[in-house]
Design an enzyme around this catalytic site. Structure first.
Site: not given
Ligand code: RIB
Ligand code: CA
Length: 313
Positions: A243
């Site tokens: 992500h």
């Molecule tokens: O949904 C994914 C996000 O939530 C990413 O930033 C992960 O690190 C959590 O913070």
């Protein structure tokens, strides 16, 4: 104008760690002014510890790391140990940090930096709940016009949610903060699940990290070995979604991403859809566009960039 000055706001988290490593490995593209930590994946004491662990892994014990907000604006903190492990950085066994936390609150650092540099100089790169950013905007409304861009990981449209059926974790944890940020008027680029779920660390890609043979490459591979089990089991995918590195990759190679400039608003009333990013992807409302919402990624280009840059550490 290179390198671009950025502040990374983060809740490490394995994927945050990779995003930070990518930025610190790319000094010709980004100058990291500081790292501000927020409660999210794990509580604040752990996110501040993990951020420093990552800076030392990158050989940057000089990087100022600030502690920020330890809970959302209005709601109880929701954490994600079920994804990231109890330390938030499960996988590799990395030494505790030696570098101290920087003095002062993360929110004051964000405000001071934005007031010090000329308007349009600093890009904010939030990788977690938006509590620090929203608090800075509430405390110093003048900074909104000084922000060059906010490039954040959060939300989802075609992918729905990952912590509830409709909400992505970062937005869900602090929907009130997200609402403030999305209404602040600064240019916003969103890396939603629609894009990050296409940035999957397949076994081949993870073995390329491991094959670097460096402490950073091996640590990233071990983080992914741990981090991927949740998503592979839940989605049946063939790898973990990276992500947060989509944010720092955008700062280096924006051409790897495509999206639309649309209206995005945040659900802050209904518990059923709390934290949903209501993205007007098809332009069915007359609500003014306020964010560039990414929908596609050149995944091979992304992983080539990431592997090349990690090799530098
Ligand atoms: O949904 C994914 C996000 O939530 C990413 O930033 C992960 O690190 C959590 O913070
Ligand atoms: Ca994160």
């Amino acid at each position: 104008m290179h390198p671009r000055k950025i502040i990374i706001d983060t809740d490490p988290g394995q994927d945050d760690a990779v995003a930070i490593l990518l930025a610190l490995a790319s000094p010709e593209d980004v100058e990291v002014l500081g790292i501000t930590c927020v409660a999210g994946n794990v509580p604040l004491p752990l996110t501040t510890k993990n951020a420093r662990i990552v800076c030392e892994l990158a050989g940057r014990p000089d990087m100022p790391v600030y502690a920020g907000c330890d809970r959302p604006l209005d709601r109880d903190l929701v954490t994600a140990e079920h994804v990231h492990g109890k330390t938030g950085l499960d996988g590799p066994s990395l030494p505790d940090p030696v570098m101290p936390l920087a003095q002062g609150h993360a929110v004051d650092f964000i405000i001071d930096q934005l007031r010090t540099y000329a308007p349009g100089t600093i890009t904010l790169c939030p990788l977690g709940p938006l509590t620090n950013i929203a608090t800075a905007l509430q405390k110093a409304p003048d900074i909104a016009a000084r922000i060059a861009k906010i490039v954040l990981m959060g939300g989802g449209y075609f992918e729905g949610g990952n912590i509830t059926p409709t909400a992505e974790f970062n937005i869900y944890v602090d929907p009130q903060a997200a609402d403030i940020v999305f209404k602040c008027g600064a240019p916003i680029v969103v890396m939603p699940l629609d894009v990050t779920h296409k940035a999957l660390v397949t076994a081949e890609r993870n073995n390329a990290f491991r094959a670097l043979g460096t402490p950073a490459g091996i640590a990233v591979a071990q983080m992914t070995d741990f981090f991927e089990r949740f998503d592979k089991e839940k989605y049946g995918s063939n790898g973990a979604p990276l992500h947060d590195p989509c944010v720092t990759a955008y700062m280096i190679r924006p051409d790897l991403f495509t999206g639309r400039h649309i209206n995005v608003e945040i659900e802050t009333q209904s518990e059923l859809t709390m934290g949903m990013t209501v993205a007007d992807w098809w332009g069915v409302t007359d609500r003014a566009p306020n964010a560039t919402f990414m929908g596609a990624i050149d995944a091979d280009g992304f992983f080539t960039l990431l592997t090349e840059r990690l090799a530098r550490l």
